[in-house]
Design an enzyme around this catalytic site. Structure first.
Site, short mmCIF file in Angstrom:
data_model
loop_
_atom_site.label_atom_id
_atom_site.label_comp_id
_atom_site.label_asym_id
_atom_site.label_seq_id
_atom_site.Cartn_x
_atom_site.Cartn_y
_atom_site.Cartn_z
N LYS A 263 45.91 35.84 33.78
CA LYS A 263 44.47 35.64 33.97
C LYS A 263 43.68 36.52 33.02
O LYS A 263 44.03 37.69 32.79
CB LYS A 263 44.12 35.95 35.42
CG LYS A 263 42.67 35.68 35.81
CD LYS A 263 42.46 35.95 37.29
CE LYS A 263 41.01 35.75 37.71
NZ LYS A 263 40.82 36.02 39.16
N SER B 142 38.23 32.76 41.32
CA SER B 142 38.11 32.89 39.89
C SER B 142 39.42 32.71 39.13
O SER B 142 39.43 32.74 37.90
CB SER B 142 37.55 34.28 39.58
OG SER B 142 38.42 35.30 40.05
N SER C 56 39.98 34.77 45.45
CA SER C 56 40.12 34.17 44.12
C SER C 56 41.52 33.70 43.77
O SER C 56 41.71 33.04 42.75
CB SER C 56 39.64 35.15 43.05
OG SER C 56 38.25 35.31 43.10
#
Length: 470
Positions: free
Chosen positions: A81, A156, A180
């Site tokens: 990520k 996210s 997330s």
């Protein structure tokens, strides 16, 4: 076999590499081909380091040739990520403020993966500052859900979940500061673990915006894949003193102990999509069928003070960044500039009072898990929505604000307990639905046992979105 490498789980990939029926470079090229063919529609990866990955794969093949693999993840590709630092790769964090930033060193969880031989292929898309529940930003645009690219994979960790769900990588790393990992995993039909605070050590990363409430966690297709990843990175490390005191992640228990489970289908009068309630309720019944004691009722915790004070963490974090970088208000999106200005108006008393609120909430949550071993809820209150919208404005016919879809998750970050999202079916529109299971602090291993036994009884690993099968 080579055409279906992406269908193999992590243990199968590792076994094939060790026995020599597959090479790491062949596995990598398989995934790079899929990325080149499929990611244009999804926009999962915002940076691809094909040559660096090839070099790492060749090194892994040399280790396999001499019978000296570094561990169960050696030679297997992974995506990271884009709010976690990877040496010599960009870390844009979804913001123009970091558009030109190149990390000098690996953040600790990434370093642990690299030391275990993982082949890092690149970085995955995020919303700006990873502070929104969808995945899109002004630098890279939005990411689509493999089950329907017109819809969001959530956020996210949206780029990370979409990459795994589409078979572009076998696993990825995400972060979870308010759901997330768990919500996006639910939207894409994969498994996502938010570990206990400190279970995966952290050190050397970006400025923390959510105190210790944000943790790193693995995303994969099966519970056993997640367990394998945790066996490598869920370990004590002197870089993070909070990581000490946890037992090593072991093998799955063949017969998980009977659990006292509380199923909470909604929080107060907050709207929840009826289809999600029905699928999660069916899953709760299935846990009872597996021999667990399942009770239904409200969550016996007062979330009001935590929810009211939650913006203090992000706003003060952004305010600190703005104070340290004169370019902040010029380069970041207006909503984040406004949040930083709001944070600058908060006092030390405001901040410390909320920290005390968190501490009190953690004590209350610990008491809850003396009465129950596990709490089940939906992972999200809403189905996935259009990919360029930040949140669904209406849920079950009722107006819902920016966090309406996320009501079930941030309390788990506030108390620091482990939570996992597992697939429990698909709605009439074909989109996956996730169930959240939460356990006592430090009970990550037992939570994986419970989720793994459910997966064994009601498997999902062979369910792929049409896009992934092209």
């Amino acid at each position: 076999m080579k055409d279906s490498i992406y269908r193999l789980n992590l243990r199968q990939l590792g076994a094939a590499l060790r026995e020599g029926s597959l090479s790491s470079i062949a596995v990598l090229e398989h995934y790079l081909e899929r990325i080149g063919r499929l990611d244009g529609e999804l926009n999962c990866l915002v940076h691809l380091d094909a040559e660096g990955a090839r070099a790492a794969a060749r090194q892994a093949d040399e280790r396999f040739a001499t019978g000296k693999p570094l561990g169960p993840l050696d030679g297997i590709p992974v995506a990271i990520k884009d709010n976690l630092l990877v040496a010599d790769m960009p870390c844009v964090w979804g913001t123009k403020l970091y558009r030109d930033y190149i990390a000098a060193e690996d953040e600790l969880p990434v370093r642990l993966l690299r030391q275990a031989g993982a082949v890092i292929v690149g970085k995955t898309n995020v919303p700006e500052f990873t502070l929104r529940g969808f995945t899109g930003n002004a630098v890279f645009g939005s990411t689509g859900n493999p089950w329907n690219p017109a819809l969001t994979p959530g956020g996210s960790s949206g780029g990370s979940v979409a990459a795994v769900a589409a078979g572009l990588v076998p696993y990825s790393l995400g972060t979870d500061g308010g759901g997330s990992i768990r919500r996006p995993a639910g939207y894409t039909g994969i498994v996502g673990l938010k570990p206990s605070i400190g279970r995966i050590p952290r050190q050397g990363g970006l400025p923390p915006l959510l105190a210790d409430c944000e943790v790193v966690g693995p995303l994969a297709r099966t519970v056993d894949d997640v367990r394998l990843i945790m066996s490598v990175i869920g370990c004590a490390n002197s870089g993070d003193p909070r990581s000490f005191g946890f037992p090593d992640i072991g093998a799955a228990s063949a017969t998980p102990e009977r659990k006292r489970i509380l199923f909470v289908e909604r929080f107060g009068d907050a709207p929840v999509d009826p289809e999600i309630v029905a699928l999660c309720s069916r899953a709760a019944d299935r846990f009872a069928t597996l021999g667990h004691e399942v009770e239904r009722g409200p969550l016996p915790l007062d979330l009001a003070s935590v929810n009211a004070g939650w913006p203090i963490l992000a706003n003060t974090g952004l305010a600190k960044m703005a104070a340290l970088d004169a370019r902040f208000h010029e380069l970041v999106s207006v909503p984040f500039s406004d949040q930083a200005k709001a944070g600058a108006k908060l006092s030390v008393t405001d901040y410390l009072t909320f920290i005390e609120t968190l501490d009190a909430f953690r004590v209350a949550a610990a008491r809850l898990f003396k009465d129950f071993d596990v709490v089940l809820t939906p992972a999200s209150a809403a189905h996935a929505w259009p990919r360029d919208s930040q949140f669904p404005p209406v849920i079950d016919g009722k107006e819902a604000g920016p966090r309406g879809h996320a009501v079930f998750t941030n309390w788990v970050n506030a108390c620091g307990h482990p939570g996992i999202s597992i697939p429990v079916g698909r709605g009439a529109g074909g989109m996956p639905v996730g169930l959240q299971a939460v356990a006592a602090f430090g009970a990550d291993d037992a939570l994986l046992d419970l989720a793994g036994s459910f997966e064994q009884a009601y498997p999902w690993a062979d369910r792929w979105p049409e896009l992934a099968l092209r």
